[in-house]
Write a protein that holds these residues in place. Structure first.
Motif, PDB file in Angstrom:
ATOM      1  N   LEU A 151       0.836  -1.194   0.000  1.00 27.80           N
ATOM      2  CA  LEU A 151       0.000   0.000   0.000  1.00 27.80           C
ATOM      3  C   LEU A 151       0.871   1.244   0.000  1.00 27.80           C
ATOM      4  O   LEU A 151       1.946   1.258   0.605  1.00 27.80           O
ATOM      5  N   ALA A 152       0.396   2.283  -0.664  1.00 27.13           N
ATOM      6  CA  ALA A 152       1.111   3.552  -0.716  1.00 27.13           C
ATOM      7  C   ALA A 152       0.143   4.676  -0.369  1.00 27.13           C
ATOM      8  O   ALA A 152      -1.055   4.604  -0.669  1.00 27.13           O
ATOM      9  N   ASP A 153       0.658   5.694   0.257  1.00 21.08           N
ATOM     10  CA  ASP A 153      -0.106   6.892   0.560  1.00 21.08           C
ATOM     11  C   ASP A 153      -0.466   7.567  -0.757  1.00 21.08           C
ATOM     12  O   ASP A 153       0.383   7.730  -1.627  1.00 21.08           O
ATOM     13  N   LEU A 154      -1.722   7.958  -0.925  1.00 17.22           N
ATOM     14  CA  LEU A 154      -2.167   8.590  -2.165  1.00 17.22           C
ATOM     15  C   LEU A 154      -1.887  10.087  -2.199  1.00 17.22           C
ATOM     16  O   LEU A 154      -2.223  10.747  -3.174  1.00 17.22           O
ATOM     17  N   GLY A 155      -1.266  10.629  -1.133  1.00 20.63           N
ATOM     18  CA  GLY A 155      -0.983  12.065  -1.107  1.00 20.63           C
ATOM     19  C   GLY A 155      -2.236  12.852  -0.784  1.00 20.63           C
ATOM     20  O   GLY A 155      -3.281  12.290  -0.457  1.00 20.63           O
ATOM     21  N   PHE A 156      -2.157  14.172  -0.887  1.00 23.75           N
ATOM     22  CA  PHE A 156      -3.322  15.000  -0.597  1.00 23.75           C
ATOM     23  C   PHE A 156      -3.087  16.427  -1.060  1.00 23.75           C
ATOM     24  O   PHE A 156      -1.959  16.824  -1.336  1.00 23.75           O
ATOM     25  N   ARG A 157      -4.180  17.180  -1.114  1.00 30.40           N
ATOM     26  CA  ARG A 157      -4.156  18.629  -1.293  1.00 30.40           C
ATOM     27  C   ARG A 157      -4.894  19.226  -0.120  1.00 30.40           C
ATOM     28  O   ARG A 157      -5.855  18.652   0.367  1.00 30.40           O
ATOM     29  N   GLY A 158      -4.444  20.377   0.314  1.00 33.69           N
ATOM     30  CA  GLY A 158      -5.101  21.047   1.423  1.00 33.69           C
ATOM     31  C   GLY A 158      -4.186  21.145   2.619  1.00 33.69           C
ATOM     32  O   GLY A 158      -2.975  20.932   2.501  1.00 33.69           O
ATOM     33  N   PRO A 159      -4.756  21.465   3.785  1.00 35.85           N
ATOM     34  CA  PRO A 159      -3.940  21.612   4.990  1.00 35.85           C
ATOM     35  C   PRO A 159      -3.160  20.336   5.293  1.00 35.85           C
ATOM     36  O   PRO A 159      -3.646  19.229   5.079  1.00 35.85           O
ATOM     37  N   LYS A 160      -1.947  20.516   5.801  1.00 37.84           N
ATOM     38  CA  LYS A 160      -1.051  19.378   6.042  1.00 37.84           C
ATOM     39  C   LYS A 160      -1.595  18.417   7.091  1.00 37.84           C
ATOM     40  O   LYS A 160      -1.497  17.214   6.944  1.00 37.84           O
ATOM     41  N   PHE A 161      -2.151  18.952   8.162  1.00 41.45           N
ATOM     42  CA  PHE A 161      -2.570  18.112   9.283  1.00 41.45           C
ATOM     43  C   PHE A 161      -4.059  17.802   9.204  1.00 41.45           C
ATOM     44  O   PHE A 161      -4.876  18.680   8.983  1.00 41.45           O
ATOM     45  N   ALA A 162      -4.408  16.525   9.378  1.00 41.11           N
ATOM     46  CA  ALA A 162      -5.800  16.084   9.264  1.00 41.11           C
ATOM     47  C   ALA A 162      -6.471  15.917  10.623  1.00 41.11           C
ATOM     48  O   ALA A 162      -7.652  15.603  10.686  1.00 41.11           O
ATOM     49  N   TRP A 163      -5.734  16.120  11.703  1.00 39.98           N
ATOM     50  CA  TRP A 163      -6.283  15.944  13.055  1.00 39.98           C
ATOM     51  C   TRP A 163      -5.637  16.968  13.975  1.00 39.98           C
ATOM     52  O   TRP A 163      -4.464  17.329  13.803  1.00 39.98           O
ATOM     53  N   CYS A 164      -6.404  17.449  14.962  1.00 40.99           N
ATOM     54  CA  CYS A 164      -5.841  18.366  15.958  1.00 40.99           C
ATOM     55  C   CYS A 164      -6.526  18.149  17.299  1.00 40.99           C
ATOM     56  O   CYS A 164      -7.643  17.632  17.376  1.00 40.99           O
ATOM     57  N   ARG A 165      -5.799  18.545  18.358  1.00 41.26           N
ATOM     58  CA  ARG A 165      -6.344  18.447  19.709  1.00 41.26           C
ATOM     59  C   ARG A 165      -5.740  19.556  20.550  1.00 41.26           C
ATOM     60  O   ARG A 165      -4.576  19.905  20.381  1.00 41.26           O
ATOM     61  N   GLY A 166      -6.523  20.066  21.471  1.00 39.39           N
ATOM     62  CA  GLY A 166      -6.042  21.106  22.377  1.00 39.39           C
ATOM     63  C   GLY A 166      -6.408  22.487  21.878  1.00 39.39           C
ATOM     64  O   GLY A 166      -7.062  22.663  20.865  1.00 39.39           O
ATOM     65  N   SER A 167      -5.965  23.486  22.629  1.00 40.11           N
ATOM     66  CA  SER A 167      -6.215  24.871  22.238  1.00 40.11           C
ATOM     67  C   SER A 167      -4.932  25.451  21.658  1.00 40.11           C
ATOM     68  O   SER A 167      -3.864  24.857  21.761  1.00 40.11           O
ATOM     69  N   TYR A 168      -5.048  26.614  21.036  1.00 42.18           N
ATOM     70  CA  TYR A 168      -3.896  27.217  20.363  1.00 42.18           C
ATOM     71  C   TYR A 168      -2.905  27.786  21.367  1.00 42.18           C
ATOM     72  O   TYR A 168      -2.721  28.983  21.498  1.00 42.18           O
ATOM     73  N   ASN A 169      -2.277  26.911  22.111  1.00 40.12           N
ATOM     74  CA  ASN A 169      -1.182  27.301  23.003  1.00 40.12           C
ATOM     75  C   ASN A 169      -0.194  26.147  23.058  1.00 40.12           C
ATOM     76  O   ASN A 169      -0.108  25.363  22.138  1.00 40.12           O
ATOM     77  N   SER A 170       0.492  26.005  24.149  1.00 39.25           N
ATOM     78  CA  SER A 170       1.582  25.025  24.225  1.00 39.25           C
ATOM     79  C   SER A 170       1.113  23.570  24.120  1.00 39.25           C
ATOM     80  O   SER A 170       1.897  22.705  23.773  1.00 39.25           O
ATOM     81  N   ASN A 171      -0.164  23.279  24.424  1.00 41.90           N
ATOM     82  CA  ASN A 171      -0.602  21.878  24.348  1.00 41.90           C
ATOM     83  C   ASN A 171      -1.369  21.568  23.062  1.00 41.90           C
ATOM     84  O   ASN A 171      -2.035  20.550  22.966  1.00 41.90           O
ATOM     85  N   PHE A 172      -1.269  22.438  22.057  1.00 43.58           N
ATOM     86  CA  PHE A 172      -1.947  22.210  20.784  1.00 43.58           C
ATOM     87  C   PHE A 172      -1.145  21.191  19.972  1.00 43.58           C
ATOM     88  O   PHE A 172       0.043  21.352  19.742  1.00 43.58           O
ATOM     89  N   ILE A 173      -1.818  20.125  19.539  1.00 41.88           N
ATOM     90  CA  ILE A 173      -1.165  19.048  18.784  1.00 41.88           C
ATOM     91  C   ILE A 173      -1.882  18.899  17.450  1.00 41.88           C
ATOM     92  O   ILE A 173      -3.116  18.882  17.395  1.00 41.88           O
ATOM     93  N   GLN A 174      -1.102  18.780  16.386  1.00 39.95           N
ATOM     94  CA  GLN A 174      -1.630  18.530  15.054  1.00 39.95           C
ATOM     95  C   GLN A 174      -0.877  17.340  14.460  1.00 39.95           C
ATOM     96  O   GLN A 174       0.332  17.230  14.628  1.00 39.95           O
ATOM     97  N   GLU A 175      -1.619  16.477  13.754  1.00 36.75           N
ATOM     98  CA  GLU A 175      -0.990  15.313  13.136  1.00 36.75           C
ATOM     99  C   GLU A 175      -1.702  14.980  11.835  1.00 36.75           C
ATOM    100  O   GLU A 175      -2.863  15.324  11.647  1.00 36.75           O
ATOM    101  N   ARG A 176      -0.990  14.300  10.981  1.00 36.51           N
ATOM    102  CA  ARG A 176      -1.604  13.775   9.764  1.00 36.51           C
ATOM    103  C   ARG A 176      -1.969  12.316  10.014  1.00 36.51           C
ATOM    104  O   ARG A 176      -1.351  11.399   9.500  1.00 36.51           O
ATOM    105  N   LEU A 177      -2.986  12.115  10.857  1.00 33.05           N
ATOM    106  CA  LEU A 177      -3.395  10.761  11.229  1.00 33.05           C
ATOM    107  C   LEU A 177      -4.190  10.079  10.131  1.00 33.05           C
ATOM    108  O   LEU A 177      -4.135   8.860   9.982  1.00 33.05           O
ATOM    109  N   ASP A 178      -4.973  10.849   9.408  1.00 33.68           N
ATOM    110  CA  ASP A 178      -5.894  10.269   8.431  1.00 33.68           C
ATOM    111  C   ASP A 178      -5.286  10.361   7.036  1.00 33.68           C
ATOM    112  O   ASP A 178      -4.732  11.386   6.658  1.00 33.68           O
ATOM    113  N   ARG A 179      -5.384   9.277   6.298  1.00 33.42           N
ATOM    114  CA  ARG A 179      -4.824   9.241   4.951  1.00 33.42           C
ATOM    115  C   ARG A 179      -5.563   8.192   4.138  1.00 33.42           C
ATOM    116  O   ARG A 179      -6.176   7.288   4.695  1.00 33.42           O
ATOM    117  N   MET A 180      -5.472   8.332   2.833  1.00 31.02           N
ATOM    118  CA  MET A 180      -6.022   7.319   1.938  1.00 31.02           C
ATOM    119  C   MET A 180      -4.855   6.553   1.332  1.00 31.02           C
ATOM    120  O   MET A 180      -3.843   7.137   0.968  1.00 31.02           O
TER     121      MET A 180
END
Length: 192
Positions: A33-62
């Motif tokens: 299997l290979a990642d099909l790539g994407f267009r749009g914002p880099k990160f597909a998931w986020c948690r926390g508020s916009y301060n030191s504990n804000f986490i973003q990840e590219r968890l979701d992919r096709m």
């Protein structure tokens, strides 16, 4: 999928153990299997508020295998807006050659160019090795297919990794052209 492939797919929070990333990449490779790539914002998931504990990840992919890529070579995965969830919805479009995406981008088939700057990137090396380790290349058709698949994956990776660079070049080109026109206009007035 609910895991990242590379460290650069996570921003904020603690680092992910390298063996987890390696295991995920190896599992995808094992399943062809290979990642099909994407267009749009880099990160597909986020948690926390916009301060030191804000986490973003590219968890979701096709993901797709070589059969998918052969059947749908012009597919585009889009990361859409966050709509009441911490995961971005993913949309896949399957386009015919030259068809315009419903999200406004036309798909053009161009010649593949390997960029020298890629050689310093571990993900580039991993992509190339993946394609050359997958199956033996017994004839020229198989070699050509490997090259095509590798080029496709490298192109998708390039869009993901260096899309900011294209925008920066566009901005600098506009600024240069404006400065050049202003200078030309000033020189023209001086020489009159």
């Amino acid at each position: 999928m609910n895991e990242i492939l590379f460290d650069h797919e996570k921003k904020g929070g603690g680092g992910r153990a390298s063996y987890l990333l390696r295991n995920f990449r190896e599992a995808l490779e094992f399943c062809n299997l290979a990642d099909l790539g994407f267009r749009g914002p880099k990160f597909a998931w986020c948690r926390g508020s916009y301060n030191s504990n804000f986490i973003q990840e590219r968890l979701d992919r096709m993901l797709g295998n070589s059969g998918w890529s052969d059947m749908f070579p012009n597919s585009i995965v889009h990361h859409l807006g966050l709509w009441g969830s911490d995961h971005r919805p993913l949309l896949i479009e399957v386009l015919k050659e030259g068809e315009v995406s419903s999200l406004g981008k036309s798909l053009r088939r161009g010649r593949f160019h390997f960029e020298e700057a890629w050689a310093d990137e571990p993900e580039c090396r991993d992509t190339i090795l993946k394609h050359w380790r997958e199956h033996s290349a017994g004839n020229l058709d198989e070699v050509a297919n490997k090259l095509q698949q590798c080029a496709s994956d490298l192109s998708r990776w390039n869009l993901e990794k260096f899309s900011w660079l294209r925008e920066e070049i566009k901005k600098k080109t506009i600024a240069f052209n404006q400065a050049d026109r202003a200078l030309s206009s000033a020189n023209w007035r001086i020489h009159q």
